[in-house]
Scaffold this motif. Structure first.
Motif, mmCIF file in Angstrom:
data_model
loop_
_atom_site.group_PDB
_atom_site.id
_atom_site.type_symbol
_atom_site.label_atom_id
_atom_site.label_comp_id
_atom_site.label_asym_id
_atom_site.label_seq_id
_atom_site.Cartn_x
_atom_site.Cartn_y
_atom_site.Cartn_z
ATOM 1 N N GLY A 40 -10.720 21.511 -16.478
ATOM 2 C CA GLY A 40 -10.052 22.710 -16.012
ATOM 3 C C GLY A 40 -10.371 23.013 -14.559
ATOM 4 N N ARG A 41 -11.292 22.271 -13.989
ATOM 5 C CA ARG A 41 -11.642 22.525 -12.583
ATOM 6 C C ARG A 41 -10.829 21.605 -11.701
ATOM 7 N N LEU A 42 -10.333 22.199 -10.648
ATOM 8 C CA LEU A 42 -9.516 21.430 -9.719
ATOM 9 C C LEU A 42 -10.279 20.256 -9.150
ATOM 10 N N SER A 43 -11.570 20.479 -8.877
ATOM 11 C CA SER A 43 -12.316 19.423 -8.191
ATOM 12 C C SER A 43 -12.330 18.148 -9.023
ATOM 13 N N SER A 44 -12.476 18.319 -10.311
ATOM 14 C CA SER A 44 -12.526 17.087 -11.104
ATOM 15 C C SER A 44 -11.147 16.440 -11.183
ATOM 16 N N TYR A 45 -10.099 17.255 -11.203
ATOM 17 C CA TYR A 45 -8.761 16.667 -11.211
ATOM 18 C C TYR A 45 -8.511 15.895 -9.919
ATOM 19 N N LEU A 46 -8.977 16.514 -8.830
ATOM 20 C CA LEU A 46 -8.786 15.834 -7.550
ATOM 21 C C LEU A 46 -9.608 14.564 -7.494
ATOM 22 N N ALA A 47 -10.812 14.649 -8.069
ATOM 23 C CA ALA A 47 -11.633 13.450 -8.100
ATOM 24 C C ALA A 47 -10.944 12.356 -8.892
ATOM 25 N N ALA A 48 -10.310 12.758 -9.994
ATOM 26 C CA ALA A 48 -9.580 11.777 -10.795
ATOM 27 C C ALA A 48 -8.485 11.145 -9.956
ATOM 28 N N ALA A 100 -8.584 10.704 -6.776
ATOM 29 C CA ALA A 100 -9.201 9.754 -5.859
ATOM 30 C C ALA A 100 -9.621 8.489 -6.590
ATOM 31 N N TRP A 101 -10.204 8.662 -7.765
ATOM 32 C CA TRP A 101 -10.617 7.490 -8.525
ATOM 33 C C TRP A 101 -9.415 6.638 -8.884
ATOM 34 N N GLY A 102 -8.370 7.301 -9.274
ATOM 35 C CA GLY A 102 -7.161 6.550 -9.597
ATOM 36 C C GLY A 102 -6.687 5.759 -8.395
ATOM 37 N N PHE A 103 -6.697 6.415 -7.270
ATOM 38 C CA PHE A 103 -6.284 5.749 -6.037
ATOM 39 C C PHE A 103 -7.170 4.538 -5.769
ATOM 40 N N LEU A 104 -8.464 4.759 -5.939
ATOM 41 C CA LEU A 104 -9.402 3.685 -5.673
ATOM 42 C C LEU A 104 -9.150 2.492 -6.604
ATOM 43 N N LEU A 105 -8.945 2.799 -7.872
ATOM 44 C CA LEU A 105 -8.718 1.720 -8.826
ATOM 45 C C LEU A 105 -7.458 0.950 -8.468
ATOM 46 N N ILE A 106 -6.436 1.695 -8.091
ATOM 47 C CA ILE A 106 -5.190 1.012 -7.739
ATOM 48 C C ILE A 106 -5.376 0.176 -6.484
ATOM 49 N N LEU A 107 -6.157 0.709 -5.565
ATOM 50 C CA LEU A 107 -6.451 -0.081 -4.372
ATOM 51 C C LEU A 107 -7.155 -1.371 -4.752
ATOM 52 N N HIS A 129 -2.727 12.883 -14.523
ATOM 53 C CA HIS A 129 -2.031 13.738 -15.478
ATOM 54 C C HIS A 129 -2.778 15.033 -15.768
ATOM 55 N N PHE A 130 -3.973 15.175 -15.212
ATOM 56 C CA PHE A 130 -4.844 16.245 -15.708
ATOM 57 C C PHE A 130 -4.260 17.642 -15.579
ATOM 58 N N TRP A 131 -3.422 17.814 -14.585
ATOM 59 C CA TRP A 131 -2.843 19.146 -14.385
ATOM 60 C C TRP A 131 -1.915 19.539 -15.524
ATOM 61 N N LEU A 185 0.838 -1.191 0.000
ATOM 62 C CA LEU A 185 0.000 0.000 0.000
ATOM 63 C C LEU A 185 0.875 1.243 0.000
ATOM 64 N N GLY A 186 1.926 1.178 0.807
ATOM 65 C CA GLY A 186 2.835 2.316 0.858
ATOM 66 C C GLY A 186 3.472 2.592 -0.482
ATOM 67 N N TRP A 187 3.988 1.560 -1.097
ATOM 68 C CA TRP A 187 4.637 1.747 -2.395
ATOM 69 C C TRP A 187 3.646 2.282 -3.431
ATOM 70 N N VAL A 188 2.438 1.749 -3.341
ATOM 71 C CA VAL A 188 1.452 2.177 -4.312
ATOM 72 C C VAL A 188 1.125 3.663 -4.133
ATOM 73 N N MET A 189 1.032 4.079 -2.867
ATOM 74 C CA MET A 189 0.737 5.496 -2.649
ATOM 75 C C MET A 189 1.900 6.369 -3.090
ATOM 76 N N LEU A 190 3.091 5.864 -2.850
ATOM 77 C CA LEU A 190 4.264 6.595 -3.332
ATOM 78 C C LEU A 190 4.232 6.673 -4.861
ATOM 79 N N LEU A 191 3.817 5.577 -5.435
ATOM 80 C CA LEU A 191 3.734 5.535 -6.894
ATOM 81 C C LEU A 191 2.720 6.561 -7.407
ATOM 82 N N ILE A 192 1.650 6.724 -6.650
ATOM 83 C CA ILE A 192 0.651 7.705 -7.073
ATOM 84 C C ILE A 192 1.261 9.107 -7.069
ATOM 85 N N ALA A 193 1.999 9.393 -6.018
ATOM 86 C CA ALA A 193 2.635 10.708 -5.951
ATOM 87 C C ALA A 193 3.600 10.886 -7.107
#
Lengths: 471, 172, 627, 101, 495
Positions: C596-604, C606-613, A221-223, A202-210
């Motif tokens: 372009g909205r931060l909220s959706s980027y942040l949601a992404a 979270a979703w990414g995190f969830l999927l990886i989990l 990547h959205f930013w 879990l730790g590695w995965v979270m690090l990977l996310i960062a």
């Protein structure tokens, strides 16, 4: 910390202390040009010292690599910083940037990147990453009264801070699982005391996310496009090269030792690489803004680079480093062209603005075209050899499907790169002339161009070096 | 005793945080958060980190939160009127995803065989040891952090300062 | 060494053609004209000069190697033998007369260089066919003839119809060429050589089934060039060209090529009885078909064109009946009288003021030189088979040979041939009556006839009348000279008792008289043409063009359209474009996600995190919890 | 250790997810920053717990760096907030969406 | 494989590549000097042609070995070498390239838009083509293979006609898609070979010795074939070609039809077939089927075109189908015919494209429905047009016939049905070609236009091509001799 450590740290000291010194000087003499020149000299000096002064220790304070690997990237990022400063010169003068702060922050960011690339422990990773991230928060929003810049700064800041949250929590979990921040021990503990796996994973995965956020892996990547668009071109260049490259370098350095982790993460990375390549390529298709397009292009490239890591082989890692270097040169070059063509009123961002520009400024646009083709992976540029090396490693490691998907992404990428070239050369519009640029900027363009061509035709030069530095 | 206190404090911490993040009024949020941070500081102490506990109070609850409060006041961010409509539309999906994430995370954490592991002796770091480590083994890190703080200060100053640049432009 | 001179026979016209092509427009007109005539006349004289070489086994000469690959070895080589010699002589001789005529005929045309060079090229190509030692060189001439006919039929290209007629000629004959080409490849595969004599020598070794197929392929190839059923549609339209060209095509060069080919490969095709019957059948049917068509035509040249088709049908019948002599004999006499008729027709058209329609003629003799009617008549009676003319002997010979063929099936062919002969007599005299009898019905102004257009007719008229002496049958005390000259190439000799022969001659006379009688009854005094479905049907050549259009051309065009618009555009391109539009719509979707909205980027985030989990949990479950 | 390590981790995880929920749910910049602070505190809790578990002080040392970093970050963040407010007159994060696609 | 390489020779082959590149560089650097760059381009291409002629005349007799050979170490990490070699097949292609490039320069003389860049790109294209035809190291081959794309992309995109950007992009992406797959297959082959022998090398001669399982071989062959099939182009990968041709400028069309398509076939002959001998034998019927479909599909498609350039483009596809059929027959005669047909097709189609360009320049249109009656006012131009059209439809005595008949005869030996079916293609070839001739030359002209017959420069372009068309139609023997031993090397002894 010993004297030996200090000697090993000399390049960083030059950068950081030089930055602080410039900051001090600027308080009295805020003139732009001398400060920029000073910054360039400092960066070059750091690169020189890093190249000439052999490090007396293998590891600095248990945090950073003192060997050739760290040195290599220190040189690379110092040179990058120098070139970024070169193309920033006119920005500073024409847009009333506070020269002292700007130069100091760039140099400090380079310090952070160098440190990060050389990180051998989670603490080093954290410190290095945060160092340049902090600098970038400000650099992105550096242009005052510019709404896009402010918006970009905000987005990067919030998302970056969130990523920091993930990273720290991840580091915490890894530490919980392994009892050490030092990569080798952390990996070893993971491998031997396998029962701690869920926390550690879990730790590695979270690090990977960062990390994924920093190098813009989909869906983190959205930013990228927004920030690239909002930030001034030199800073975007730094973001695209140093920021991503240093993180990747750290990852490569860390993983060079512990491949067990890679095996665990293999399928995840596989999916990430695929999704990143495809989404990046497809997203770039309809872009009309060159900087956004380059942002998506960087997304694709990071996905491709990931293939090199997934291979879990020396081939893969050296291919990844080669790719990284080549990508950095080409990417920085493209942003340099943008900076070079822009004047104080606004940046050349819209692809429509480039229509027919190829015949107004043939050499600069020609260089842009070559750099774009290199990004696309066209022989005989270095971009081709980079892709070649990556695919070679992928197929060697049995990831033919990844290579094929990489091919697909390349194909789509070609489409949008070519669109830019089409706009440059294949429309008959008479484009208004752009800023003539300065010789400082032009020299950056020439350096990038020659780098791309030389590395493309004689990739052995770099590969041999990589062979030496890879642990 | 300490064990029980830990659980109580945990509940306090979580409750305060929950209240904090759901407040409309940032001032209230900060106040609740400060409460939570105090609880956290005591937990730190209980877990054997008195220095960290102290800094948690001083830096976090003290400096940082005050800074927050200061900015909130300065920008007059207190909402003048309550917003219309229920918050479910916004909180609903967020709650869903958060709960799912939480569920997954907890599942993962509880999967670990060492879940109940517990070293017998309590571990309390004496300040001297701490200081030695900080300025011995981690001296370089401290230096880097200090540089970070320096440049953060420079940056914050640059970003936050009034429109000096434009004013200069006007003058010239 | 001097056998190399044989090459001069075809090359002389070629050189003249090239010279005219390159310099014709830059030098005085006379130069081109002289050069053109010289080329052909030179070939004629050379043939006479080199005649001895044809004796015996003939003479073979090699110029240089054309293609050499593996066992394939093709040289530019000529084979001047007993079959080729008379043919060469005829081609060059008749062509010389036509050239002379053409000089007169074209004296006002400005594009003379193209005309004469093509004319010479035509003769060259035909001579190549005649003299070719191997099939590939023959094929060169074969296609060359097609090309020249294309260029000459469409000579007056400003009228698009003319150009179309040329194209049609080329295409239809090319269909035949394909079969010839296949036969050629097959023969090479079977015998390992393309030399005609070698193939003929090895013919017996080829399995009989294959021989039959080869025979049919060759027949189809010959049909294309000789305008036999079913590839005959081009010939009637080929009238679009200048009259000398028609004369050349019909008399000397193109249409006889098919017959010549069959004669050349006679040892091969004669091995297949079924094939021979097929050839006879094609010939007989074409003879009848063309004769019926000729009865209803209004244009003078079309009547002649159908008559050519019909006569060539007789030649095919001759080949099918196993007599090369018969075929060659009819070929030669036909060349004389048909050239004569066409050139006469050219004069008539000139006099009628470029009017082609025989219903708008009449009394033409009185509008021009009086001898015209006599020379034309000489050709006509020869065509009709009036006794003692050349056509009488040659046609009679063919019918006799068909009749005497042991296979009873041939009796039917004979019947058809006889019927066609009757019709021939009828339409010939119909033509004569309509053109020369009565008063002038048209309104054109006559052009003057230059001398050059008149005197070649006399030569041909003479030949048409006495040409029969080439192969006078023994019946009337002749020596069957052609038969003896051809020797072992001649095919089946005449073996029949004189009673039967006399009977057939009598029948022929009756037929001619009958045909003339009907024509006289109907056309001696002008009456308007029949206008009934049958005559229209015949006028349009049994609607052959319409049928071809329906059955072949339109499906082809539809298919072509389908290939391009249906497959390339609608299928392949649309698929590719569809893929890219799908990609683009996908990219638009992604673009909408990038709000372009931060909220959706942040949601992404979270979703990414969830999927990886989720992935992590999955790994754990798969890994059996913990290792 | 006074409690099983797992329990601390559970508390930390809940805390972290709360912070994350705050970050993704709230639109006000200040609140988002507060959420991030919560997340980082959760990380601090994990580090301290692990430090106790392994009987090492490295974890605790790291917490200090963490705090220092956080304060640096907060300084910049809040300066940014002020700057944005001055520039656009708002501190609602979603209103900064000029650049998209 | 190496013979004379032991002796240090003058590196003529490299000169063939780098001379045009140098010319291109000078052209670009001199910037806006139109006339100088024209002459420079002409001088360069003529020199290259001269060198290739010199190489031809001095090519010793060499059965089974390279006539010329160069080999230098290049990228040692991947075992990539700079290896160039010339045998009969590639020599022929090099000659064709050098010749057509001179023609391309000459017909581009009136080009007045960004002149130096134009000629520079032409020369880069020449270098790329030379490289493709000579490279014996697969990465080098691939490099040149891709390098060709860029100049052609620009030639179409910058100097093209209607929808040029679309066409340029389509051309680029189509061919790229194929070649990227080839790259993957290539790397895979390299790795398999390396694992087997321990020698990691991209040299064609090394890779040929790889021991592959049937499945591996099939997949890799498919990868290579895709690249070559797109370039050739084989149906159904052909739709880029008409678009590219329609949009390309005259020189671009000449190069595209005359040379670029040939690289696809050359790739099969030089690379794909020797590398995967087993699976090739199995896939020959399939290849023949595709070729046959291509012959007829393209011929029919051509018939309905009203744009004469498109029509000629379709005719190219049809002809290339015949070339592939010849290869599929795996017979000495058929192969010689195929390669000869490639060469002659390059000349005739090149000539046709050049003429189309001249016609368009005078009349402003390429549409059959608007053209007509050209013979009236430009008999010379029309005569050349007719000549090349006739050559293209396979009239005996002119260039294409020799190749076609060899292909057909050769194919008939082993596969009579294929050859018999293919034979019918000539009817359709005649149909569309004569339709085009009829629409362009005959009839009355439908619009008024600049009625100027050939200029001196155009004579210079057309006469050599016409001479070649006739010469190759009557005396292709030297070329056949040149091809014999290399073809036997590839197809493996006497059939």
């Amino acid at each position: 910390m010993t004297w030996l450590d200090l000697i090993a740290l000399t390049p960083f000291l030059i950068l950081a202390l030089g930055a602080a010194a410039l900051l001090l000087i600027s308080a009295w003499r805020p003139a732009g040009t001398p400060l920029v020149v000073g910054g360039i000299v400092i960066a070059l000096a750091a690169a020189l010292v890093a190249g000439l002064l052999p490090s007396p220790v293998v590891e600095i304070s248990g945090l950073f690599d003192g060997g050739p690997y760290g040195r290599f990237f220190t040189i690379l990022w110092s040179l990058t910083a120098a070139m970024v400063l070169m193309i920033s010169h006119r920005y500073i003068l024409e847009r009333n940037f506070a020269a002292g702060e700007y130069v100091a922050l760039i140099l400090y960011a380079a310090t952070g990147m160098g440190l990060l690339s050389a990180a051998t422990s989670l603490i080093g990773l954290f410190l290095g990453l945060e160092s340049f991230t902090l600098a970038l928060y400000i650099l992105i929003a550096f242009q005052r009264q510019s709404e896009p810049a402010a918006e970009a700064g905000l987005k990067y800041l919030v998302l970056g801070a969130t990523a920091t949250g993930f990273m720290t929590f991840g580091i915490g979990l890894i530490y919980t699982a392994s009892g050490s921040f030092h990569f080798p021990e952390a990996f070893a503990a993971m491998a031997s005391a396998g029962h701690l796996r869920p926390w550690g994973m879990l730790g590695w995965v979270m690090l990977l996310i960062a990390i994924g956020f920093k190098v813009s892996l989909v869906p983190f990547h959205f930013w990228t496009p927004d920030v690239y668009q909002g930030a001034s071109a030199p800073v975007s260049g730094l973001l695209a090269t140093g920021s991503k490259g240093a993180v990747m370098a750290a990852l490569i350095g860390a993983l060079a030792g512990g491949t067990g982790l890679l095996q665990e993460l293999e399928s995840l990375l596989w999916v990430l690489a695929v999704v990143t390549m495809l989404v990046g390529a497809i997203s770039a298709l309809p872009q009309t803004n060159l900087k956004r397009l380059l942002a998506y292009s960087s997304v694709v490239h990071m996905g491709t680079l990931l293939i090199g890591l997934i291979c879990q082989s020396a081939n893969g890692l050296s291919a990844a480093i080669y790719y990284l270097v080549v990508y950095s040169i080409a990417s920085l070059g493209t942003f340099a062209v943008i900076a070079n063509l822009s004047d104080n009123s606004h940046e050349i961002q819209q692809i429509d603005r480039l229509r027919g520009l190829g015949y107004v400024h043939p050499f600069r646009c020609g260089i842009l075209a070559v750099l774009l083709l290199s990004l696309a992976g066209m022989p005989p540029t270095a971009g081709f050899m980079a892709k070649f090396a990556i695919f070679h490693a992928a197929i060697d490691a049995g990831y033919t499907s990844l290579a094929l998907i990489g091919i697909l992404a390349s194909l789509i990428s070609f489409h949008f790169y070519l669109r830019v070239i089409i706009a440059l050369f294949m429309v008959d519009d008479q484009a208004p002339a752009c800023h003539p640029g300065t010789s400082l900027e032009q020299s950056v363009l020439l350096v990038c161009l020659s780098g791309i061509l030389v590395l493309g035709l004689f990739p052995d030069l770099l590969f041999n070096l990589i062979g030496l530095i890879l642990p | 005793m300490a064990t029980v206190l830990f659980y109580i404090l945990s509940v306090v911490l979580l409750a305060a945080t929950l209240l904090s993040i759901t407040r409309r009024n940032p001032v209230h949020a900060v106040i609740y958060l400060v409460n939570g941070l105090f609880a956290l500081a005591i937990i730190f102490y209980l877990l054997g980190a008195p220095l960290v506990a102290a800094w948690e109070v001083i830096i976090y609850a003290g400096a940082i939160m005050v800074l927050f409060m200061f900015i909130i006041m300065m920008l007059e961010m207190v909402p003048r009127e309550p917003p219309a409509g229920p918050g479910w539309q916004r909180w609903g999906p967020v709650a869903l995803i958060s709960v799912t994430i939480l569920f997954c995370t907890l599942l993962l954490i509880t999967q670990d065989p060492d879940l109940a592991a517990q070293h017998g002796s309590p571990y309390m770091v004496p300040p001297r040891e701490y200081g030695k480590a900080l300025f011995g083994k981690y001296a370089l890190a401290v230096q880097i952090v200090s540089f970070q703080l320096l440049f953060a200060a420079v940056g914050a100053y640059y970003v936050g300062k009034g429109d000096g640049a434009s004013r200069r432009k006007e003058q010239s | 060494m001097s056998e190399t001179l044989l090459f001069l026979i075809p090359l002389l016209p070629l050189f003249c053609a090239v010279a005219i092509m390159l310099f014709g427009m830059r030098l005085p007109r006379l130069f081109a004209e002289v050069l053109a005539v010289t080329g052909v006349a030179g070939a004629f004289l050379l043939t006479l000069l080199l005649w001895p070489y044809a004796d015996g086994e003939g003479t073979r000469a090699v110029l240089f190697t054309w293609l050499n690959s593996g066992s394939l070895d093709i040289s530019f080589a000529v084979h001047f033998d007993r079959l080729a010699a008379p043919m060469t002589l005829m081609v060059s001789g008749v062509a010389t007369l036509i050239h002379l005529y053409a000089v007169g005929y074209m004296h006002q045309d400005r594009d003379y260089a193209r005309f004469f060079s093509l004319l010479n090229l035509f003769v060259f190509a035909m001579l190549v066919i005649v003299l070719a030692d191997n099939l590939l060189v023959l094929f060169l001439g074969w296609e060359g003839v097609g090309l020249c006919s294309y260029g000459l039929i469409g000579f007056w290209y400003r009228k698009l119809d003319n150009a179309r007629a040329g194209t049609k000629a080329f295409l239809v004959t090319r269909v035949g060429d394909v079969f010839l080409g296949i036969a050629l490849m097959w023969l090479f595969a079977l015998t390992g050589t393309l030399s005609i004599s070698a193939i003929n020598a090895q013919a017996a070794t080829i399995p009989s089934g294959v021989t039959l197929v080869l025979c049919l392929l060759l027949l189809l190839g010959a049909c294309g060039k000789s305008a036999q059923l079913p590839l005959m549609t081009w010939l009637a339209d080929a009238m679009a060209g200048p009259t000398p060209v028609s004369a050349l095509i019909h008399a000397a060069t193109m249409v006889t090529a098919g017959v010549y080919l069959l004669c050349r490969l006679f040892p091969l095709i004669s091995l297949s009885a079924v094939g021979m019957a097929a050839i006879t059948a094609v010939g007989a049917l074409t003879a009848l078909y063309a004769a019926t068509c000729a009865m209803a035509q209004r244009e003078i040249k079309r009547v002649l064109a159908y008559s050519t088709m019909s006569q060539v049908g007789y030649m095919f019948m001759a080949v099918g009946a196993g007599t090369v002599t018969g075929a060659m004999f009819h070929l030669l006499t036909h060349a004389f009288f048909k050239a004569l008729l066409f050139m006469g027709a050219g004069c008539v058209i000139h006099l009628a003021g470029d009017e082609n329609d025989i219903y708008k003629m009449g009394g033409m003799a009185r509008r021009g030189p009086g001898e015209l009617v006599w020379v034309f008549l000489a050709g006509a009676i020869s065509l009709a088979g009036v006794p003692l003319t050349s056509g009488f002997f040659s046609k009679d010979n063919v019918l006799l040979m068909v009749y005497t063929h042991p296979d009873p099936l041939y009796k039917i062919f004979w019947g058809v041939g006889v019927l066609a002969a009757l019709l021939t007599a009828f339409y010939t005299f119909r033509l004569v009556y309509l053109v020369f009898a009565g008063d002038y019905r048209g309104s054109g102004t006559a052009h003057a006839l230059p001398l050059l257009m008149r005197w070649p007719l006399w030569v041909l008229a003479l030949l048409a009348l006495v040409g029969g002496s080439l192969n006078l049958p023994a019946l009337v005390g002749g020596h069957e000279r052609l038969q003896h000259w051809l020797g072992d190439l001649a095919g089946r000799p005449v073996t029949v008792d004189h009673h039967l022969e006399w009977l057939l001659v009598g029948l022929a006379v009756v037929l001619v008289v009958l045909g003339w009688g009907v024509a006289h009854w109907r056309y001696a005094r002008f009456r308007n043409a029949w206008d009934n479905p049958l005559s229209r049907f015949l006028l349009r050549g049994w609607q052959a063009d319409a049928v071809v259009d329906r059955v072949l051309v339109r499906p082809f065009q539809a298919m072509a359209l389908f290939c391009w618009a249906g497959i390339d555009r609608a299928l392949i391109d649309a698929t590719v474009v569809g893929m890219s539009t799908r990609m683009l719509s996908l990219s638009m979707l992604l673009r909408r996600l990038t709000t372009g909205r931060l909220s959706s980027y942040l949601a992404a985030f979270a979703w990414g995190f969830l999927l990886i989990l989720g992935w992590l949990l999955l790994q754990l479950v798969q890994g059996g919890g913990h290792a | 250790m006074i409690v099983p390590l797992g329990h601390v981790l559970i508390v930390a995880a809940i805390l972290f997810v709360m912070g994350l929920a705050c970050v993704i749910a709230r639109r006000q910049l200040i609140m988002i920053l507060i959420g991030i602070e919560v997340m980082i505190n959760a990380a601090g809790l994990v580090l301290v717990a692990a430090s106790g578990y392994w009987q090492q002080l490295d974890g605790q040392v790291f917490v200090v760096f963490l705090m220092a970093l956080t304060s640096a970050e907060v300084a910049i963040s809040l300066a940014m907030v002020v700057y944005l407010r001055r520039l656009r007159g708002t501190v609602v994060a979603d209103e900064f969406d000029r650049m998209n696609g | 494989m190496m013979t004379a390489s032991a002796l240090p020779q003058f590196p003529w082959l490299s000169v063939l590549i780098f001379l045009p590149l140098a010319g291109a560089l000078i052209c670009v650097l001199t910037r806006e000097r139109a006339d100088e760059s024209r002459w420079l381009a002409l001088a360069t291409t003529v020199t290259v042609f001269g060198i290739s002629l010199y190489l031809w005349f001095h090519a010793g007799d060499s059965s089974g070995a390279w006539l010329y050979y160069e080999d230098v170490d290049w990228i040692s990490r991947f075992g990539i070498r700079y290896t160039l070699g010339l045998d009969g097949i590639s020599l022929l292609m090099v000659l064709l390239t050098a010749f057509l490039q001179v023609i391309a320069v000459l017909i581009s003389w009136p080009q007045d838009k960004h002149v130096p860049l134009f000629f520079a790109l032409l020369m880069v294209l020449e270098a790329g083509l030379m490289g493709v035809f000579m490279a014996l190291d697969m990465v080098l081959f691939y490099l040149f293979w891709e390098v060709m794309l860029i100049p052609m992309f620009f030639l179409i995109g910058v100097w093209g006609h209607e929808r040029r950007r679309y066409a340029a992009l389509k051309f680029f992406l189509y061919t790229l898609a194929g070649s990227l797959v080839m790259l993957i297959a290539l790397i895979a082959l390299y790795l398999i070979h390396g694992e087997q022998t321990g020698l990691y090398s991209f040299a064609l001669s090394d890779l040929m010795r790889t021991d592959l399982s049937t499945t591996q071989e099939a997949w890799l062959f498919a990868g290579f074939l895709l690249a070559f099939a797109v370039k050739t182009p084989l149906v159904p990968f052909h739709t880029w070609l008409p678009d590219a041709h329609t949009s390309a400028p005259a020189a671009g069309s000449v190069d595209l039809a005359g040379l670029l398509l040939k690289t696809g076939v050359y790739g099969m002959i030089r690379v794909a077939f020797p590398l995967f001998p087993t699976v090739v034998q199995k896939s020959l019927p399939l290849l023949a089927l595709v070729a046959l479909i291509g012959i007829f599909h393209a011929a029919w498609g051509a018939y309905r075109q009203t744009d004469i350039k498109r029509l000629v483009a379709y005719s190219s596809i049809s002809h290339l189908g015949l070339v592939i059929l010849g290869l599929a027959a795996w017979d000495l005669t058929a192969w010689q015919g195929s390669i000869l047909l490639m060469t002659t097709h390059g000349i005739t189609t090149g000539g046709l494209f050049a003429l189309v360009a001249m016609i368009r320049q005078r009349t402003g249109t390429r549409d059959l429905t608007e053209l007509g009656g050209l013979w009236q006012c430009m008999p010379n131009l029309s005569a050349f047009f007719l000549l090349f059209a006739l050559a293209s439809l396979g009239l005996p005595g002119l260039a294409n016939f020799t190749g076609e008949i060899l292909v057909l005869i050769g194919t008939f030996q082993s596969h009579p049905i294929w050859a018999a079916i293919a034979m019918f293609g000539v009817v359709f070839a005649a149909a569309y070609m004569l339709k085009m001739v009829q629409g362009v030359l005959w009839g009355e002209s439908k619009r008024t236009f600049d009625c100027e017959d050939l200029t001196l420069r155009e004579w210079l372009v057309l006469v050599p091509m016409a001479v070649l068309v006739v010469w190759l139609g009557l005396y292709p023997l030297p070329l056949l001799k040149l091809l014999e031993s290399p073809v036997l090397t590839v197809i493996g002894g006497m059939p």
